[in-house]
Scaffold this motif. Structure first.
Motif, PDB file in Angstrom:
ATOM      1  N   MET A  78       4.222   0.502  -0.970  1.00  0.00           N
ATOM      2  CA  MET A  78       3.162  -0.004  -0.100  1.00  0.00           C
ATOM      3  C   MET A  78       3.711  -1.011   0.910  1.00  0.00           C
ATOM      4  N   LEU A 156      -4.385  -4.271  -0.286  1.00  0.00           N
ATOM      5  CA  LEU A 156      -4.365  -3.726   1.070  1.00  0.00           C
ATOM      6  C   LEU A 156      -3.094  -4.115   1.825  1.00  0.00           C
ATOM      7  N   ARG A 193      -6.270   1.490   4.658  1.00  0.00           N
ATOM      8  CA  ARG A 193      -6.417   1.228   3.221  1.00  0.00           C
ATOM      9  C   ARG A 193      -7.781   0.612   2.915  1.00  0.00           C
TER      10      ARG A 193
END
Length: 207
Positions: A78, A156, A193
């Motif tokens: 991520m 996120l 996201r």
């Protein structure tokens, strides 16, 4: 059995310079991230072997090994996407409105996020997350790779605060590393996201 694989970076090693050097990116991705991928696969194999042997005496430690290494793998995957050579500035649209709603302003969010990141004791991550129950954004410290994030919280935007992420470039001056991150933050990825997290939350509530 290989379950987890090391993803390629979405840009060249040197693409984030001068904010993060190509040398750090190469070491961070090819060595550190790869180690977590290997560790997660090994943990899965060890858990399977213990189950098949009927000997679960070490299952707690094996489970911790999986959580740590899998956390390292997912977090780094991520993190690479949260950064971009074309990033920086302020977010726009619904993400910016969500930040204003939860923090008052983008500047307030930056101050909050930076304080959380710099306040981590030892190794961990700073995380902007969506609280699916409250419908708000919040900032958390993640200890190591896997601890301290409540359930129903969707990360996120994550910043790696382990020393291997910045020491070659910034030594022990974490504040300068955080300042550099704002120049390469990929707000488009964060916005996408958030949209997915909100959609998922709606499905959980409405069924």
């Amino acid at each position: 059995m290989t379950i987890y694989t090391l993803p390629e970076l979405p840009y060249d090693y040197a693409a984030l310079e001068p904010h993060i050097s190509g040398k750090i990116m190469e070491l961070h991705h090819d060595k550190h991230h790869a180690t977590y991928v290997a560790g997660a696969n090994t943990a899965v194999e060890n858990i399977k072997a213990a189950r098949e042997a009927g000997d679960l005496s070490k299952i707690n430690q094996l489970s911790k090994d999986l959580a740590f290494n899998l956390g390292g793998h997912t977090n780094h995957t991520m993190f690479w996407q949260n950064l971009s050579p074309n990033g920086g500035d302020e977010p726009e649209g619904e993400l910016l409105e969500a930040i204003k709603d939860s923090f008052g302003s983008f500047a307030n969010f930056q101050k909050h996020f930076t304080a959380v990141a710099l306040g981590i004791q030892g190794s961990g991550w700073a995380v902007l997350a969506y609280d699916t129950l409250a419908g708000k954004l919040n900032v958390f410290q993640m200890f190591d790779h896997q601890a301290n994030i409540p359930s129903f919280i969707v990360p996120l935007f994550m910043v790696d605060m382990w020393e291997h992420a910045f020491y070659l470039d910034y030594l022990n001056v974490k504040a300068d590393y955080l300042k550099a991150i704002w120049n390469i933050a990929n707000w488009e990825d964060v916005a996408a996201r958030l949209a997915r997290a909100q959609e998922h939350a709606a499905k959980l509530i409405l069924g």
